[in-house]
Scaffold this active site. Structure first.
Site, short mmCIF file in Angstrom:
data_model
loop_
_atom_site.label_atom_id
_atom_site.label_comp_id
_atom_site.label_asym_id
_atom_site.label_seq_id
_atom_site.Cartn_x
_atom_site.Cartn_y
_atom_site.Cartn_z
N ASN A 108 0.85 -1.19 0.00
CA ASN A 108 0.00 0.00 0.00
C ASN A 108 0.89 1.25 0.00
O ASN A 108 1.98 1.23 0.55
CB ASN A 108 -0.86 -0.01 1.27
N HIS A 110 0.90 5.04 1.41
CA HIS A 110 0.20 5.93 2.35
C HIS A 110 0.89 7.30 2.34
O HIS A 110 2.11 7.37 2.43
CB HIS A 110 0.22 5.33 3.76
N GLU A 148 -3.16 -7.30 8.89
CA GLU A 148 -4.56 -7.21 9.32
C GLU A 148 -4.92 -5.84 9.88
O GLU A 148 -6.09 -5.48 9.97
CB GLU A 148 -4.87 -8.29 10.38
N ALA A 180 7.15 12.30 -3.53
CA ALA A 180 7.35 11.03 -2.82
C ALA A 180 6.56 9.86 -3.42
O ALA A 180 7.15 8.89 -3.90
CB ALA A 180 7.01 11.19 -1.34
N GLU A 181 5.25 9.95 -3.43
CA GLU A 181 4.44 8.78 -3.81
C GLU A 181 4.79 8.23 -5.18
O GLU A 181 4.99 7.03 -5.35
CB GLU A 181 2.94 9.13 -3.78
C1 GRF Z 1 -2.83 9.05 -2.82
O1 GRF Z 1 -2.56 10.18 -2.03
C2 GRF Z 1 -2.52 7.81 -2.03
O2 GRF Z 1 -1.42 7.92 -1.21
C3 GRF Z 1 -3.76 7.71 -1.20
O3 GRF Z 1 -4.80 8.06 -2.09
C4 GRF Z 1 -4.30 8.92 -3.10
C5 GRF Z 1 -4.58 8.29 -4.44
O4 GRF Z 1 -4.36 9.12 -5.52
N1 GRF Z 1 -3.84 6.47 -0.53
P1 GRF Z 1 -4.39 8.55 -7.00
O5 GRF Z 1 -5.73 7.89 -7.24
O6 GRF Z 1 -3.25 7.59 -7.17
O7 GRF Z 1 -4.23 9.75 -7.88
#
Ligand code: GRF
Length: 215
Positions: A108, A110, A148, A180-181
């Site tokens: 995931n 976050h 979980e 970051a993401e």
């Molecule tokens: C992102 O900020 C992710 O970290 C969070 O939901 C958002 C999803 O954005 N869990 P996207 O649909 O990938 O544009």
């Protein structure tokens, strides 16, 4: 070849980051088998269609109970051969039976530095509202394995992002995504696809050459 199922609910910019990284070679040894959304209107589905990636929609709203949805959800996933499930902004709680069936094979992203601003209630903009309300100077994003609990699984990668004066939750959300993401999600997938992520006693080690290094 590691076969991915990417689960989405919204815009799908993280999905896009993964598709781009596969295309330009930042991710090797992995391909997207299917994109699954709980929301028929998610733009993420459009992104999958544009790349001719198989896509599905399954929503709890169309089932009489959560139990029935959970079973159908797992059955749908099992229609595909999937080695790794990537939650990329997926807003539905993963059923315990799915976590058991894909143990240590669900990750995931976050949008905070776990263990800050995570757990129940911290999703979407709420994460960034929490960070701004607390006045932190640094936030970021985390890729972790799913167990979980809510955001409690072993941490794979984290990246810090500066909070700047005048930030709104929306501005901060965008910066966390860009800086970051969209970087660490593809990076984590690439590490897993190339056998460089080892889980030992609930901690992740990224192997480098012959040795191992905890991150
Ligand atoms: C992102 O900020 C992710 O970290 C969070 O939901 C958002 C999803 O954005 N869990 P996207 O649909 O990938 O544009």
């Amino acid at each position: 070849m590691l076969k991915l199922a990417v689960l989405v609910s919204g815009g799908g910019t993280n999905l896009q980051a993964v598709m781009d990284a596969i295309e330009d070679g930042r991710i090797t040894g992995a391909g997207i088998e299917v994109v699954i959304s709980n929301n028929a209107n998610a733009y993420a589905l459009e992104r999958a269609k544009q790349k001719n990636i198989k896509n599905e929609c399954i929503s709890p709203k169309n089932f009489a109970s959560r139990e029935e949805f959970n079973q159908a959800f797992l059955a749908k996933l099992k229609d595909y051969t999937v080695d790794l499930i990537v939650l990329a902004g997926f807003l539905v709680v993963i059923p315990p039976e799915m976590i058991a069936a894909y143990k240590d094979r669900i990750i995931n992203i976050h949008p905070s530095l776990i263990p800050s601003f995570c757990g129940k209630g911290y999703y979407g903009l709420k994460v960034h509202e929490g960070a701004l309300a607390r006045g932190v100077k640094v936030t970021g994003a985390t890729v972790h394995f799913v167990d979980e609990g809510t955001d409690t699984g072993p941490i794979i990668l984290q990246k810090a992002v500066a909070v700047e004066e005048g930030d709104t939750p929306e501005v901060l959300q965008r910066r966390v995504m860009e800086e970051a993401e969209w970087k660490i999600l593809p990076e984590a997938i690439n590490l897993i696809a190339n056998g460089r992520v080892k889980l030992e006693d609930g901690k992740v080690y990224i192997t480098k050459g012959n040795g191992k290094e905890q991150v």
